[in-house]
Structure formats: structure tokens, C-alpha cells
Scaffold this motif. Structure first.
Motif, PDB file in Angstrom:
ATOM      1  N   THR A  83      -8.237 -23.705  59.791  1.00 32.52           N
ATOM      2  CA  THR A  83      -9.636 -24.114  59.087  1.00 32.52           C
ATOM      3  C   THR A  83      -9.387 -23.743  57.534  1.00 32.52           C
ATOM      4  O   THR A  83      -9.989 -24.429  56.671  1.00 32.52           O
ATOM      5  N   ALA A  84      -8.362 -22.948  57.118  1.00 28.98           N
ATOM      6  CA  ALA A  84      -8.160 -22.920  55.697  1.00 28.98           C
ATOM      7  C   ALA A  84      -7.563 -24.093  54.954  1.00 28.98           C
ATOM      8  O   ALA A  84      -8.112 -24.587  53.991  1.00 28.98           O
ATOM      9  N   ARG A  85      -6.601 -24.873  56.032  1.00 26.51           N
ATOM     10  CA  ARG A  85      -6.048 -25.946  55.508  1.00 26.51           C
ATOM     11  C   ARG A  85      -7.228 -27.145  55.104  1.00 26.51           C
ATOM     12  O   ARG A  85      -7.180 -27.776  54.203  1.00 26.51           O
ATOM     13  N   LYS A  86      -7.932 -27.017  56.171  1.00 24.22           N
ATOM     14  CA  LYS A  86      -9.111 -28.021  56.085  1.00 24.22           C
ATOM     15  C   LYS A  86     -10.026 -27.845  54.867  1.00 24.22           C
ATOM     16  O   LYS A  86     -10.576 -28.749  53.991  1.00 24.22           O
ATOM     17  N   LYS A  87     -10.430 -26.533  54.719  1.00 27.89           N
ATOM     18  CA  LYS A  87     -11.554 -26.129  53.739  1.00 27.89           C
ATOM     19  C   LYS A  87     -10.736 -26.511  52.228  1.00 27.89           C
ATOM     20  O   LYS A  87     -11.343 -27.062  51.349  1.00 27.89           O
ATOM     21  N   ILE A  88      -9.677 -26.110  52.196  1.00 30.37           N
ATOM     22  CA  ILE A  88      -8.961 -26.326  50.936  1.00 30.37           C
ATOM     23  C   ILE A  88      -8.573 -27.912  50.424  1.00 30.37           C
ATOM     24  O   ILE A  88      -8.947 -28.413  49.404  1.00 30.37           O
ATOM     25  N   ALA A  89      -8.276 -28.511  51.594  1.00 33.91           N
ATOM     26  CA  ALA A  89      -8.108 -30.176  51.357  1.00 33.91           C
ATOM     27  C   ALA A  89      -9.575 -30.585  51.027  1.00 33.91           C
ATOM     28  O   ALA A  89      -9.576 -31.407  50.031  1.00 33.91           O
ATOM     29  N   ALA A  90     -10.509 -30.125  51.612  1.00 31.51           N
ATOM     30  CA  ALA A  90     -11.971 -30.721  51.215  1.00 31.51           C
ATOM     31  C   ALA A  90     -12.235 -30.619  49.991  1.00 31.51           C
ATOM     32  O   ALA A  90     -12.949 -31.282  49.365  1.00 31.51           O
ATOM     33  N   SER A  91     -12.049 -29.470  49.623  1.00 34.31           N
ATOM     34  CA  SER A  91     -12.332 -28.796  47.954  1.00 34.31           C
ATOM     35  C   SER A  91     -11.432 -29.440  47.074  1.00 34.31           C
ATOM     36  O   SER A  91     -11.956 -29.443  45.904  1.00 34.31           O
ATOM     37  N   GLY A  92     -10.641 -30.212  47.385  1.00 32.34           N
ATOM     38  CA  GLY A  92      -9.751 -30.998  46.325  1.00 32.34           C
ATOM     39  C   GLY A  92      -8.599 -29.929  45.711  1.00 32.34           C
ATOM     40  O   GLY A  92      -8.138 -30.576  44.916  1.00 32.34           O
ATOM     41  N   LEU A  93      -8.472 -29.090  46.381  1.00 33.07           N
ATOM     42  CA  LEU A  93      -7.429 -27.932  45.864  1.00 33.07           C
ATOM     43  C   LEU A  93      -5.954 -28.086  46.542  1.00 33.07           C
ATOM     44  O   LEU A  93      -5.123 -27.274  46.328  1.00 33.07           O
ATOM     45  N   GLY A  94      -5.893 -29.153  47.411  1.00 34.39           N
ATOM     46  CA  GLY A  94      -4.659 -29.033  48.100  1.00 34.39           C
ATOM     47  C   GLY A  94      -3.563 -29.311  47.463  1.00 34.39           C
ATOM     48  O   GLY A  94      -2.390 -28.828  47.679  1.00 34.39           O
ATOM     49  N   ASP A  95      -3.659 -29.883  46.339  1.00 34.48           N
ATOM     50  CA  ASP A  95      -2.169 -30.177  45.544  1.00 34.48           C
ATOM     51  C   ASP A  95      -1.897 -28.856  44.708  1.00 34.48           C
ATOM     52  O   ASP A  95      -0.885 -28.483  44.151  1.00 34.48           O
ATOM     53  N   ARG A  96      -2.822 -27.738  44.509  1.00 31.90           N
ATOM     54  CA  ARG A  96      -2.326 -26.678  43.881  1.00 31.90           C
ATOM     55  C   ARG A  96      -2.220 -25.660  45.065  1.00 31.90           C
ATOM     56  O   ARG A  96      -1.934 -23.973  44.528  1.00 31.90           O
ATOM     57  N   ALA A  97      -2.362 -25.727  46.290  1.00 26.58           N
ATOM     58  CA  ALA A  97      -2.244 -24.534  47.124  1.00 26.58           C
ATOM     59  C   ALA A  97      -1.317 -24.610  48.154  1.00 26.58           C
ATOM     60  O   ALA A  97      -0.776 -25.806  48.606  1.00 26.58           O
ATOM     61  N   VAL A  98      -0.899 -23.479  48.561  1.00 23.36           N
ATOM     62  CA  VAL A  98       0.227 -23.345  49.655  1.00 23.36           C
ATOM     63  C   VAL A  98       0.104 -22.494  50.681  1.00 23.36           C
ATOM     64  O   VAL A  98      -0.236 -21.271  50.267  1.00 23.36           O
ATOM     65  N   LEU A  99      -0.115 -22.803  51.912  1.00 27.36           N
ATOM     66  CA  LEU A  99      -0.458 -21.634  52.776  1.00 27.36           C
ATOM     67  C   LEU A  99       0.833 -21.571  53.756  1.00 27.36           C
ATOM     68  O   LEU A  99       1.459 -22.709  54.258  1.00 27.36           O
ATOM     69  N   ALA A 100       0.905 -20.208  54.511  1.00 21.61           N
ATOM     70  CA  ALA A 100       1.993 -20.206  55.465  1.00 21.61           C
ATOM     71  C   ALA A 100       1.392 -19.151  56.450  1.00 21.61           C
ATOM     72  O   ALA A 100       0.753 -18.205  56.090  1.00 21.61           O
ATOM     73  N   TYR A 101       1.966 -19.238  57.540  1.00 21.70           N
ATOM     74  CA  TYR A 101       2.192 -18.133  58.430  1.00 21.70           C
ATOM     75  C   TYR A 101       2.806 -17.058  58.327  1.00 21.70           C
ATOM     76  O   TYR A 101       4.024 -17.277  58.191  1.00 21.70           O
ATOM     77  N   ALA A 102       2.555 -15.848  58.250  1.00 14.63           N
ATOM     78  CA  ALA A 102       3.518 -14.743  57.958  1.00 14.63           C
ATOM     79  C   ALA A 102       2.570 -13.161  58.340  1.00 14.63           C
ATOM     80  O   ALA A 102       1.619 -13.211  58.399  1.00 14.63           O
ATOM     81  N   ASP A 103       3.478 -12.514  58.645  1.00  9.39           N
ATOM     82  CA  ASP A 103       3.262 -10.963  58.817  1.00  9.39           C
ATOM     83  C   ASP A 103       3.266 -10.436  57.677  1.00  9.39           C
ATOM     84  O   ASP A 103       4.334 -10.273  56.772  1.00  9.39           O
ATOM     85  N   ALA A 104       2.086 -10.026  57.000  1.00 11.89           N
ATOM     86  CA  ALA A 104       2.024  -9.429  55.632  1.00 11.89           C
ATOM     87  C   ALA A 104       2.861  -8.109  55.415  1.00 11.89           C
ATOM     88  O   ALA A 104       3.241  -7.839  54.307  1.00 11.89           O
ATOM     89  N   ALA A 105       3.190  -7.358  56.461  1.00 10.67           N
ATOM     90  CA  ALA A 105       3.820  -6.031  56.431  1.00 10.67           C
ATOM     91  C   ALA A 105       5.231  -6.435  56.013  1.00 10.67           C
ATOM     92  O   ALA A 105       5.876  -5.467  55.357  1.00 10.67           O
ATOM     93  N   LYS A 106       5.888  -7.384  56.354  1.00 11.86           N
ATOM     94  CA  LYS A 106       7.109  -7.685  55.807  1.00 11.86           C
ATOM     95  C   LYS A 106       7.577  -9.119  55.986  1.00 11.86           C
ATOM     96  O   LYS A 106       7.446  -9.681  56.888  1.00 11.86           O
ATOM     97  N   PHE A 107       7.325  -9.790  54.667  1.00 14.88           N
ATOM     98  CA  PHE A 107       7.519 -11.310  54.707  1.00 14.88           C
ATOM     99  C   PHE A 107       8.445 -11.676  53.493  1.00 14.88           C
ATOM    100  O   PHE A 107       8.575 -10.890  52.407  1.00 14.88           O
ATOM    101  N   GLU A 108       8.914 -12.970  53.378  1.00 18.05           N
ATOM    102  CA  GLU A 108       9.712 -13.326  52.565  1.00 18.05           C
ATOM    103  C   GLU A 108       8.965 -14.294  51.524  1.00 18.05           C
ATOM    104  O   GLU A 108       9.110 -15.787  51.928  1.00 18.05           O
ATOM    105  N   PRO A 109       8.347 -14.250  50.683  1.00 14.08           N
ATOM    106  CA  PRO A 109       7.595 -15.273  49.961  1.00 14.08           C
ATOM    107  C   PRO A 109       8.108 -16.328  49.318  1.00 14.08           C
ATOM    108  O   PRO A 109       7.822 -17.297  49.257  1.00 14.08           O
ATOM    109  N   GLU A 110       9.595 -16.366  48.899  1.00  8.66           N
ATOM    110  CA  GLU A 110      10.398 -17.048  48.328  1.00  8.66           C
ATOM    111  C   GLU A 110      10.700 -18.045  49.350  1.00  8.66           C
ATOM    112  O   GLU A 110      10.743 -19.215  49.098  1.00  8.66           O
ATOM    113  N   ALA A 111      11.018 -17.579  50.451  1.00  9.56           N
ATOM    114  CA  ALA A 111      11.294 -18.477  51.698  1.00  9.56           C
ATOM    115  C   ALA A 111      10.014 -19.373  52.235  1.00  9.56           C
ATOM    116  O   ALA A 111      10.263 -20.485  52.439  1.00  9.56           O
ATOM    117  N   ILE A 112       8.885 -18.969  52.203  1.00  8.44           N
ATOM    118  CA  ILE A 112       7.843 -19.484  52.962  1.00  8.44           C
ATOM    119  C   ILE A 112       6.950 -19.930  51.813  1.00  8.44           C
ATOM    120  O   ILE A 112       6.270 -20.970  52.215  1.00  8.44           O
TER     121      ILE A 112
END
Length: 218
Positions: A83-112
Motif C-alpha cells: 500500500t505504501a508503494r502505491k500511495k507514494i507513487a500516486a503522490s509523485g514522490l516515487g523518485d525521492r523514496a526508497v522502501l524496504a522490508y526489514a525487522d527494525a530491531a536489527k537491520f542494515e540500512p546501507e544494504a537495503i
């Protein structure tokens, strides 16, 4: 790994259908989100990460409020990310946004996400649904740029509301696997002491919503 997978599956079950009407209903009681977003004030070309980005509602508002920022979001629910990807694309912000699946307790932001640190990180009504929420906040501080801030908004202790209203809301929230973190401010203080950060807190709407801000020292 097992706990991470199970929590992700739980969130997918909870939001598989709710995601389609989530924003229309939550605006009536997820109070404090917009004041929190207004307080982000990232650098003009800064980076903003939302942990638990859900439907993308907050990232869209942040992108509009801060038009030159780079936007990032992670979530443990693939249903919400769709849903987030659709909403962000519809808002025209897709070229400024990067989304990823991750467990927030331990993630590697540089990798994803392609970067290691962020000028602003925020968590909106997610710590009350994350079992290891304290670890999530600690991990987030570790990914702030010097002088960067972590903003957390969630349910407060409702201390100034009538007892029947407080009890009724807590019972209702439990149906949706939501547990208000009444020690949020104490945990933020402890994290600040152990990470060389500064902390500020705000109580809104008679304690219905709390905002905690942790600032990493320059």
C-alpha cells in the motif's frame, strides 16, 4: 529469526484488509502524528527515515512538507509496504523514496536502503506494536547522523482522562495487538544516557499522545 518471521506474519494478518481503509479510520485517534512531523525540521537536502512506515501516509506528508529531502521507509509487513508503494507513487514522490522490508530491531540500512545514517528518523504509533521496541529505539539512535534526531509518537498513559475512558481504550487497543508503552519517557532517558544523546518529551491531549525526541550530539 523465528520471532521476526512470526511478527511479520502477524502484522500481515492484521493489516491484510485493514490497510485499504487504515488511514480513513486512524485519523480520529492516532493523535500527535502531524505535530511530530512538523517538528522534524530536517536539513534542506537531508534524509528522513520512517521505521514502521505502514501505508506511507506519514512519508507522503513529510515529503510534501520538506520538498528537497530524501525519503526512506521500512516495515515488517509486506501488505503495508504494498500500500505504501502505491500511495507514494500516486503522490509523485516515487523518485525521492526508497522502501524496504526489514525487522527494525536489527537491520542494515546501507544494504537495503543505500545509506548508513539519517538526519531524521521517526516512529509513529509503532513502538506499541513492536515486542522489542526498546531495541528498535536504540538501533535507530545508532543510525542518526551527528546532530540527527529520533522522533517517537505513540499512545501515552492517558493519565488525565477519566478512568473508564482509559480502561476502555486499553481494552480496545489490546484487540489489535497494541500495548501502550507507559515507560516510553523513562526508556528514552536511559537511551540518552548511554548513547550520549539529549532527550526532550511532550505530553499532548491530556496524555493521550506522547512524543519523545532523542538528539544525537554533534
Amino acid at each position: 529469526m523465528f520471532a521476526k518471521i512470526e511478527h511479520g506474519r502477524l502484522m500481515d494478518r492484521v493489516y491484510r484488509h485493514q490497510r485499504h481503509f487504515y488511514d480513513a479510520t486512524r485519523k480520529y485517534y492516532l493523535l500527535g502524528r502531524d505535530p511530530m512531523l512538523a517538528g522534524l525540521n530536517p536539513p534542506e537536502r537531508g534524509s528522513v527515515l520512517e521505521i514502521g512506515c505502514g501505508t506511507g501516509r506519514n512519508l507522503v506528508l513529510a515529503g510534501r512538507a520538506y520538498p528537497k529531502t530524501s525519503l526512506y521507509g521500512i516495515d515488517i509487513s509486506n501488505e503495508m509496504l504494498a500500500t505504501a508503494r502505491k500511495k507514494i507513487a500516486a503522490s509523485g514522490l516515487g523518485d525521492r523514496a526508497v522502501l524496504a522490508y526489514a525487522d527494525a530491531a536489527k537491520f542494515e540500512p546501507e544494504a537495503i536502503l543505500g545509506r548508513r545514517e539519517f538526519d531524521r528518523i521517526f516512529i509513529s504509533y509503532a513502538v506499541s506494536m513492536i515486542p522489542q521496541w526498546q531495541a528498535v529505539m536504540r538501533e535507530a539512535v545508532n543510525h542518526l547522523t551527528p546532530g540527527g534526531t529520533l522522533h517517537v509518537v505513540d499512545f501515552g498513559d492517558l493519565r488525565d482522562l477519566p478512568g473508564f475512558a482509559r480502561r476502555g481504550l486499553y481494552k480496545w487497543l489490546a484487540w489489535y495487538h497494541v500495548t501502550p508503552r507507559n515507560d516510553l519517557f523513562e526508556v528514552a532517558d536511559e537511551i540518552a544516557r548511554t548513547t550520549d544523546a539529549e532527550v526532550e518529551t511532550h505530553r499532548l491531549y491530556r496524555g493521550f499522545a506522547w512524543i519523545s525526541v532523542l538528539r544525537r550530539r554533534p
